[in-house]
Design a protein around this motif. Structure first.
Motif, PDB file in Angstrom:
ATOM      1  N   THR A   1      -4.734   5.641  -6.043  1.00 55.85           N
ATOM      2  CA  THR A   1      -3.794   5.633  -4.912  1.00 55.85           C
ATOM      3  C   THR A   1      -3.181   4.275  -4.602  1.00 55.85           C
ATOM      4  OG1 THR A   1      -5.612   5.289  -3.339  1.00 55.85           O
ATOM      5  CG2 THR A   1      -4.977   7.582  -3.809  1.00 55.85           C
ATOM      6  N   ILE A   2      -3.803   3.191  -5.050  1.00 55.25           N
ATOM      7  CA  ILE A   2      -3.381   1.860  -4.617  1.00 55.25           C
ATOM      8  C   ILE A   2      -1.940   1.541  -5.018  1.00 55.25           C
ATOM      9  CG2 ILE A   2      -4.364   0.743  -6.680  1.00 55.25           C
ATOM     10  CD1 ILE A   2      -4.079  -0.740  -3.107  1.00 55.25           C
ATOM     11  N   GLU A   3      -1.505   2.020  -6.182  1.00 55.53           N
ATOM     12  CA  GLU A   3      -0.147   1.687  -6.609  1.00 55.53           C
ATOM     13  C   GLU A   3       0.907   2.307  -5.698  1.00 55.53           C
ATOM     14  OE1 GLU A   3       2.135   0.730 -10.709  1.00 55.53           O
ATOM     15  OE2 GLU A   3       0.737   2.414 -10.766  1.00 55.53           O
ATOM     16  N   LYS A   4       0.669   3.555  -5.265  1.00 56.15           N
ATOM     17  CA  LYS A   4       1.618   4.189  -4.348  1.00 56.15           C
ATOM     18  C   LYS A   4       1.671   3.431  -3.021  1.00 56.15           C
ATOM     19  CE  LYS A   4       1.531   8.949  -6.054  1.00 56.15           C
ATOM     20  NZ  LYS A   4       1.206  10.366  -5.714  1.00 56.15           N
ATOM     21  N   ALA A   5       0.507   2.975  -2.560  1.00 56.84           N
ATOM     22  CA  ALA A   5       0.472   2.211  -1.302  1.00 56.84           C
ATOM     23  C   ALA A   5       1.270   0.926  -1.433  1.00 56.84           C
ATOM     24  CB  ALA A   5      -0.974   1.917  -0.918  1.00 56.84           C
ATOM     25  N   ILE A   6       1.045   0.203  -2.527  1.00 53.97           N
ATOM     26  CA  ILE A   6       1.749  -1.063  -2.750  1.00 53.97           C
ATOM     27  C   ILE A   6       3.251  -0.845  -2.857  1.00 53.97           C
ATOM     28  CG2 ILE A   6       2.117  -2.928  -4.419  1.00 53.97           C
ATOM     29  CD1 ILE A   6      -0.886  -2.779  -5.050  1.00 53.97           C
ATOM     30  N   LYS A   7       3.648   0.138  -3.642  1.00 54.99           N
ATOM     31  CA  LYS A   7       5.078   0.393  -3.853  1.00 54.99           C
ATOM     32  C   LYS A   7       5.771   0.805  -2.563  1.00 54.99           C
ATOM     33  CE  LYS A   7       6.420   2.406  -7.700  1.00 54.99           C
ATOM     34  NZ  LYS A   7       6.501   3.356  -8.850  1.00 54.99           N
ATOM     35  N   SER A   8       5.061   1.540  -1.704  1.00 55.97           N
ATOM     36  CA  SER A   8       5.679   1.960  -0.442  1.00 55.97           C
ATOM     37  C   SER A   8       5.997   0.767   0.443  1.00 55.97           C
ATOM     38  CB  SER A   8       4.772   2.948   0.302  1.00 55.97           C
ATOM     39  OG  SER A   8       3.698   2.296   0.951  1.00 55.97           O
ATOM     40  N   VAL A   9       5.252  -0.325   0.251  1.00 50.52           N
ATOM     41  CA  VAL A   9       5.520  -1.565   0.987  1.00 50.52           C
ATOM     42  C   VAL A   9       6.656  -2.346   0.335  1.00 50.52           C
ATOM     43  CG1 VAL A   9       4.575  -3.796   1.709  1.00 50.52           C
ATOM     44  CG2 VAL A   9       3.149  -1.732   1.831  1.00 50.52           C
ATOM     45  N   LEU A  10       6.548  -2.549  -0.957  1.00 48.21           N
ATOM     46  CA  LEU A  10       7.523  -3.394  -1.664  1.00 48.21           C
ATOM     47  C   LEU A  10       8.916  -2.773  -1.702  1.00 48.21           C
ATOM     48  CD1 LEU A  10       5.346  -4.663  -4.647  1.00 48.21           C
ATOM     49  CD2 LEU A  10       5.782  -5.767  -2.448  1.00 48.21           C
ATOM     50  N   GLU A  11       9.010  -1.458  -1.523  1.00 50.40           N
ATOM     51  CA  GLU A  11      10.301  -0.778  -1.543  1.00 50.40           C
ATOM     52  C   GLU A  11      10.995  -0.766  -0.186  1.00 50.40           C
ATOM     53  OE1 GLU A  11       9.307   3.045  -3.104  1.00 50.40           O
ATOM     54  OE2 GLU A  11       9.112   2.318  -5.182  1.00 50.40           O
ATOM     55  N   GLN A  12      10.399  -1.394   0.821  1.00 47.16           N
ATOM     56  CA  GLN A  12      11.020  -1.431   2.150  1.00 47.16           C
ATOM     57  C   GLN A  12      12.352  -2.176   2.104  1.00 47.16           C
ATOM     58  OE1 GLN A  12       9.833   0.037   5.241  1.00 47.16           O
ATOM     59  NE2 GLN A  12       8.764   1.106   3.573  1.00 47.16           N
ATOM     60  N   GLU A  13      13.358  -1.629   2.795  1.00 50.37           N
ATOM     61  CA  GLU A  13      14.660  -2.295   2.853  1.00 50.37           C
ATOM     62  C   GLU A  13      14.623  -3.502   3.794  1.00 50.37           C
ATOM     63  OE1 GLU A  13      17.394   0.635   4.249  1.00 50.37           O
ATOM     64  OE2 GLU A  13      16.562   0.704   6.282  1.00 50.37           O
TER      65      GLU A  13
ATOM     66  N   ILE B   1      -4.269  -2.894 -11.522  1.00 52.59           N
ATOM     67  CA  ILE B   1      -3.019  -2.393 -10.948  1.00 52.59           C
ATOM     68  C   ILE B   1      -2.433  -3.414  -9.979  1.00 52.59           C
ATOM     69  CG2 ILE B   1      -2.015  -0.631  -9.435  1.00 52.59           C
ATOM     70  CD1 ILE B   1      -3.978   1.367 -10.672  1.00 52.59           C
ATOM     71  N   ILE B   2      -3.282  -3.991  -9.147  1.00 52.23           N
ATOM     72  CA  ILE B   2      -2.808  -4.992  -8.189  1.00 52.23           C
ATOM     73  C   ILE B   2      -2.183  -6.179  -8.918  1.00 52.23           C
ATOM     74  CG2 ILE B   2      -3.536  -6.652  -6.420  1.00 52.23           C
ATOM     75  CD1 ILE B   2      -5.741  -4.616  -5.637  1.00 52.23           C
ATOM     76  N   GLU B   3      -2.787  -6.583 -10.013  1.00 52.14           N
ATOM     77  CA  GLU B   3      -2.296  -7.753 -10.754  1.00 52.14           C
ATOM     78  C   GLU B   3      -0.876  -7.569 -11.278  1.00 52.14           C
ATOM     79  OE1 GLU B   3      -5.410  -8.289 -13.617  1.00 52.14           O
ATOM     80  OE2 GLU B   3      -6.508  -9.724 -12.346  1.00 52.14           O
ATOM     81  N   LYS B   4      -0.452  -6.328 -11.477  1.00 55.66           N
ATOM     82  CA  LYS B   4       0.921  -6.056 -11.913  1.00 55.66           C
ATOM     83  C   LYS B   4       1.937  -6.533 -10.877  1.00 55.66           C
ATOM     84  CE  LYS B   4       1.624  -1.815 -13.127  1.00 55.66           C
ATOM     85  NZ  LYS B   4       1.514  -0.327 -13.136  1.00 55.66           N
ATOM     86  N   TYR B   5       1.515  -6.593  -9.612  1.00 52.65           N
ATOM     87  CA  TYR B   5       2.436  -6.903  -8.523  1.00 52.65           C
ATOM     88  C   TYR B   5       2.175  -8.283  -7.907  1.00 52.65           C
ATOM     89  CZ  TYR B   5       3.368  -1.922  -8.906  1.00 52.65           C
ATOM     90  OH  TYR B   5       3.713  -0.674  -9.398  1.00 52.65           O
ATOM     91  N   MET B   6       1.378  -9.101  -8.568  1.00 56.76           N
ATOM     92  CA  MET B   6       0.994 -10.394  -8.018  1.00 56.76           C
ATOM     93  C   MET B   6       2.166 -11.277  -7.594  1.00 56.76           C
ATOM     94  SD  MET B   6      -2.182 -10.692  -7.451  1.00 56.76           S
ATOM     95  CE  MET B   6      -2.349 -12.462  -7.262  1.00 56.76           C
ATOM     96  N   PRO B   7       3.283 -11.305  -8.331  1.00 56.07           N
ATOM     97  CA  PRO B   7       4.400 -12.155  -7.890  1.00 56.07           C
ATOM     98  C   PRO B   7       4.957 -11.780  -6.521  1.00 56.07           C
ATOM     99  CG  PRO B   7       4.660 -11.543 -10.192  1.00 56.07           C
ATOM    100  CD  PRO B   7       3.552 -10.701  -9.652  1.00 56.07           C
ATOM    101  N   GLU B   8       4.717 -10.540  -6.092  1.00 60.49           N
ATOM    102  CA  GLU B   8       5.257 -10.077  -4.810  1.00 60.49           C
ATOM    103  C   GLU B   8       4.192  -9.992  -3.720  1.00 60.49           C
ATOM    104  OE1 GLU B   8       8.600  -6.949  -5.632  1.00 60.49           O
ATOM    105  OE2 GLU B   8       7.086  -6.718  -7.212  1.00 60.49           O
ATOM    106  N   ILE B   9       2.991 -10.449  -4.025  1.00 56.18           N
ATOM    107  CA  ILE B   9       1.891 -10.419  -3.061  1.00 56.18           C
ATOM    108  C   ILE B   9       1.682 -11.831  -2.513  1.00 56.18           C
ATOM    109  CG2 ILE B   9      -0.576  -9.969  -2.742  1.00 56.18           C
ATOM    110  CD1 ILE B   9      -0.343  -7.906  -5.023  1.00 56.18           C
ATOM    111  N   ALA B  10       1.709 -11.955  -1.194  1.00 63.42           N
ATOM    112  CA  ALA B  10       1.592 -13.279  -0.566  1.00 63.42           C
ATOM    113  C   ALA B  10       0.176 -13.830  -0.665  1.00 63.42           C
ATOM    114  CB  ALA B  10       2.021 -13.198   0.897  1.00 63.42           C
ATOM    115  N   PHE B  11      -0.818 -12.947  -0.541  1.00 61.98           N
ATOM    116  CA  PHE B  11      -2.211 -13.388  -0.652  1.00 61.98           C
ATOM    117  C   PHE B  11      -3.038 -12.256  -1.233  1.00 61.98           C
ATOM    118  CE2 PHE B  11      -6.570 -13.630   0.814  1.00 61.98           C
ATOM    119  CZ  PHE B  11      -6.912 -14.943   0.508  1.00 61.98           C
ATOM    120  N   PHE B  12      -3.899 -12.598  -2.194  1.00 65.77           N
ATOM    121  CA  PHE B  12      -4.824 -11.625  -2.780  1.00 65.77           C
ATOM    122  C   PHE B  12      -6.182 -12.279  -2.971  1.00 65.77           C
ATOM    123  CE2 PHE B  12      -6.952 -10.091  -6.683  1.00 65.77           C
ATOM    124  CZ  PHE B  12      -7.287  -8.816  -6.238  1.00 65.77           C
ATOM    125  N   SER B  13      -7.216 -11.530  -2.649  1.00 64.24           N
ATOM    126  CA  SER B  13      -8.575 -11.999  -2.882  1.00 64.24           C
ATOM    127  C   SER B  13      -9.443 -10.808  -3.250  1.00 64.24           C
ATOM    128  CB  SER B  13      -9.136 -12.674  -1.623  1.00 64.24           C
ATOM    129  OG  SER B  13     -10.490 -13.031  -1.811  1.00 64.24           O
TER     130      SER B  13
END
Length: 245
Positions: A22-34, A54-66
């Motif tokens: 489920t995590i990818e759908k959650a992430i994409k729903s955020v990154l697709e915000q206008e 999966i999270i690592e695929k979106y690292m350039p668009e994530i402000a903080f990850f731990s």
């Protein structure tokens, strides 16, 4: 010429452990915000099922990850707040999604007041229904705000933190305090904010034993007397109904 007020910055937090499906759908729903002025914060509790990949695929668009050991969801949420730089903070479940790409634009179509806590509705995926509508003091004695619909000013967390002894209802305890014992006002927005997985941890029929043990005392000490009477009478009525079944 009068300059337009800048859009408030929103910190969106996802706390996750082993949500590979489920995590990818959650992430994409955020990154697709206008809406453009937001940051995505993700705290992982040492997932072992491929979630981190999966999270690592979106690292350039994530402000903080731990990815680190934590003492449950609310411990991770407390940690996440320290890494948020937004004026507003919103928590999205790792198995939930923002309803559509317009959510943030609609919520922040105007600049809210600093003492407003904004909330809307959630679409329950398995019940296939929208809940809860506008809350009041009596409905709050029955159930919590849906956490995936609430936007908090970051100033809230300068005073309040989640009590980690409550494994499911720590946010309920905070909301009760904010509603009755603070200068913040809960403002309802007629908007479906999120798709909520009502079979997840907070949606399932799991009992938060520590909270239930404290619930009567919490209600008695924090709720106004009329709400405490309502809560008590409702419980007595429900007990009688069970006995008559």
């Amino acid at each position: 010429m009068t300059s337009l007020p800048s859009l408030p910055k929103v910190s969106i937090v996802i706390v996750v452990r082993n949500a590979v499906n489920t995590i990818e759908k959650a992430i994409k729903s955020v990154l697709e915000q206008e809406y453009s002025n937001f940051e995505l914060i993700i705290l992982d509790g040492l997932s072992t099922d491929g979630t981190i990949g999966i999270i690592e695929k979106y690292m350039p668009e994530i402000a903080f990850f731990s990815s680190e050991k934590d003492n449950g969801i609310y411990d991770a949420m407390n940690k996440s707040i320290k890494n948020c730089s937004g004026e507003w903070i919103y928590f999205l479940g790792a198995d939930d999604e923002l309803m559509d790409q317009h959510v943030l634009s609609k919520v922040f179509s105007h600049r809210p007041k600093e003492n407003e806590i904004l909330y809307g509705d959630a679409y329950y995926l398995h019940k296939k229904t929208v809940r809860f509508g506008k809350m009041n003091r009596y409905s709050l004695s029955k159930h919590n705000f849906n956490h995936q619909t609430v936007f908090y000013p970051s100033s809230v967390f300068e005073k309040y933190t989640y009590q980690t002894k409550y494994k499911i209802w720590a946010d309920y305890f905070v909301n009760i305090q904010l509603y009755f014992k603070s200068n913040y006002n809960f403002t309802y927005i007629h908007l479906v904010v999120s798709k909520f997985n009502d079979l997840g941890t907070s949606g399932a029929s799991v009992v938060d034993t520590a909270f239930e043990e404290d619930r009567v005392q919490i209600t008695k000490e924090i709720f106004p007397p009329d709400v405490y009477i309502f809560y008590t009478a409702r419980n007595i009525f429900r007990s009688i109904q069970k006995m008559l079944r």
